[in-house]
Write an enzyme that holds these catalytic residues in place. Structure first.
Site, mmCIF file in Angstrom:
data_model
loop_
_atom_site.group_PDB
_atom_site.id
_atom_site.type_symbol
_atom_site.label_atom_id
_atom_site.label_comp_id
_atom_site.label_asym_id
_atom_site.label_seq_id
_atom_site.Cartn_x
_atom_site.Cartn_y
_atom_site.Cartn_z
ATOM 1 N N THR A 226 0.783 -1.122 -0.384
ATOM 2 C CA THR A 226 0.245 -0.012 -0.277
ATOM 3 C C THR A 226 1.273 1.292 0.130
ATOM 4 O O THR A 226 2.096 1.335 0.483
ATOM 5 C CB THR A 226 -1.448 0.702 1.005
ATOM 6 O OG1 THR A 226 -1.575 -1.092 1.291
ATOM 7 C CG2 THR A 226 -2.227 1.364 1.006
ATOM 8 N N GLY A 278 -0.685 -1.079 6.224
ATOM 9 C CA GLY A 278 -0.820 -2.274 6.859
ATOM 10 C C GLY A 278 -1.269 -3.696 6.998
ATOM 11 O O GLY A 278 -2.410 -3.380 5.572
ATOM 12 N N GLY A 280 -5.351 -4.072 7.096
ATOM 13 C CA GLY A 280 -6.245 -3.036 6.655
ATOM 14 C C GLY A 280 -7.603 -3.722 7.411
ATOM 15 O O GLY A 280 -8.128 -2.894 8.063
HETATM 16 N N1 GLY Z 1 -3.341 -1.263 3.623
HETATM 17 C C1 GLY Z 1 -3.622 -2.485 2.666
HETATM 18 C C2 GLY Z 1 -4.935 -3.749 3.068
HETATM 19 O O1 GLY Z 1 -4.700 -4.198 3.801
HETATM 20 O O2 GLY Z 1 -5.476 -4.300 1.601
#
Ligand code: GLY
Length: 381
Positions: A226, A278, A280
């Site tokens: 991300t 990180g 999500g």
């Molecule tokens: N932070 C990105 C995800 O967990 O998809």
């Protein structure tokens, strides 16, 4: 249990040295959090300013040029993240992103434009390498906020985005190596001289052999890469974007926090903005972006606001505190004055690198260490 044992067996032959060195690093991890000891520092304000996750560092100049030329704050943030989306060597975002468990690259992204108080998002979009720009098109060209899946891809193509194969050769091989780690059916049979040698079979040229260490790492430790980027103009406008290929090897259709307004991204033009990278799922549970912006509205500094959200993440593991070491999550925030902060759950990545974030204050781009909740290494899933 049987399946897990086989997976362990495969990984011990596939990635023995990586696993061993990672365990060595992890052995030094302190369970004691450093929050109380470490000063939580909000960096002083400068405008224009851009803050991003560390993977935006190389492209912050592009965003700053937009701001210095009087451009829009959302266009500045997009100038940063689209370079990462375009980069086949960044396998956490856009083109080259690691795929889902079926080998399909599914992307999520959101944008929020502070001055006009609008936002847009796409989730589980395939074949389009710049989901951040599609999210902007959702914001500007529809009266919706989020479009997902096949609808998002069709919308993008209707708006003139060109479909393409997003799976690079390196990501395809990494996916096959992961498949082989989950089932003997995806490895040569026991009658084969190449039994247990699936990855070596896949890495059949010197160029591909150079990918071995990276592939072993992402097979062992699925990533939630991300990029989040937030931009503040000279007059205090704020916008942001978050874009990702999500959790590698995810179940098809899994959506993380990146496209969720109020979680992976939140901007209030009167206050500032916040975003996350990180794991999500942990962010969605606490509405991290919204939590941070609301804390700043009450007067908290960006760093203190991020730390408040991080403590909420940790609090959800009150019953199993040891499990916090299994994942990583980072928060980033900036207010209208250009004050900013970056906070991580852990001090270091699984490979021992310190967790960092990137800032451009109008003079130069810099990588800074995050303020961390816990000392030591996280992400040992
Ligand atoms: N932070 C990105 C995800 O967990 O998809």
């Amino acid at each position: 249990m049987e399946k897990w044992t086989r997976r362990k067996f495969f990984l011990s032959t596939l990635a023995g040295s990586v696993v061993a060195s990672s365990r060595g690093l992890f052995a030094g991890t302190s369970k004691a959090g450093s929050t109380e000891a470490a000063a939580i520092q909000t960096k002083s304000g400068a405008r224009p300013l851009i803050i991003s996750s560390a993977n935006g560092y190389a492209h912050l100049d592009d965003g700053m040029n937009v701001l210095k030329n009087g451009g829009d704050t959302l266009d500045a943030a997009l100038a940063v993240v689209t370079k990462v989306e375009d980069d086949p060597n960044d396998d956490s975002v856009g083109y080259g992103g690691l795929p889902n468990e079926d080998g399909v690259v599914e992307l999520d992204a959101s944008v929020m434009h502070g001055p006009s108080r609008r936002c847009g998002a796409v989730a589980s979009i395939t074949k389009i390498k710049n989901p951040s720009l599609v999210a902007k098109a959702v914001m500007e060209k529809t009266n919706h906020v989020m479009i997902v899946g096949e609808g998002a891809r069709k919308f993008a193509e209707d708006e003139g985005f060109t479909p393409m194969n997003l799976l690079t050769e390196r990501s395809r091989i990494a996916w096959l190596a992961w498949k082989a780690s989950t089932s003997p059916n995806w490895r040569p049979g026991i009658d084969s001289p190449e039994w247990k040698e699936k990855l070596a079979m896949l890495l059949d040229t010197p160029e591909k052999q150079a990918w071995r260490e990276h592939i072993e790492q992402v097979v062992k430790y699925p990533i939630t890469g991300t990029i989040n980027c937030l931009a503040v103009s000279a007059n205090g406008d704020v916008s942001g974007t978050t874009t990702t290929s999500g959790l590698s090897w995810k179940i098809a259709g899994r959506v993380g926090d990146s496209p969720i307004i109020g979680a992976g991204l939140c901007v209030d033009g009167e206050i500032g903005g916040a975003g996350s990278t990180g794991r999500g799922e942990e962010n969605i549970k606490i509405s991290g972006g919204h939590t941070i912006v609301e804390a700043m509205r009450r007067g908290a500094s960006p760093s203190d606001a991020c730390m408040e959200a991080m403590k909420r993440v940790a609090r959800n593991y009150k019953a199993f505190p040891d499990r916090l070491k299994l994942f990583h999550i980072q928060f980033y925030a900036v207010n209208r004055n250009g004050e900013y902060g970056g906070v991580s759950l852990w001090e270091k990545h699984i490979d021992g690198r310190p967790v960092q974030y990137a800032v451009h204050d109008g003079t130069q781009a810099r990588l800074l260490p995050t303020t961390y909740l816990n000392a030591g290494i996280g992400g040992d899933y």
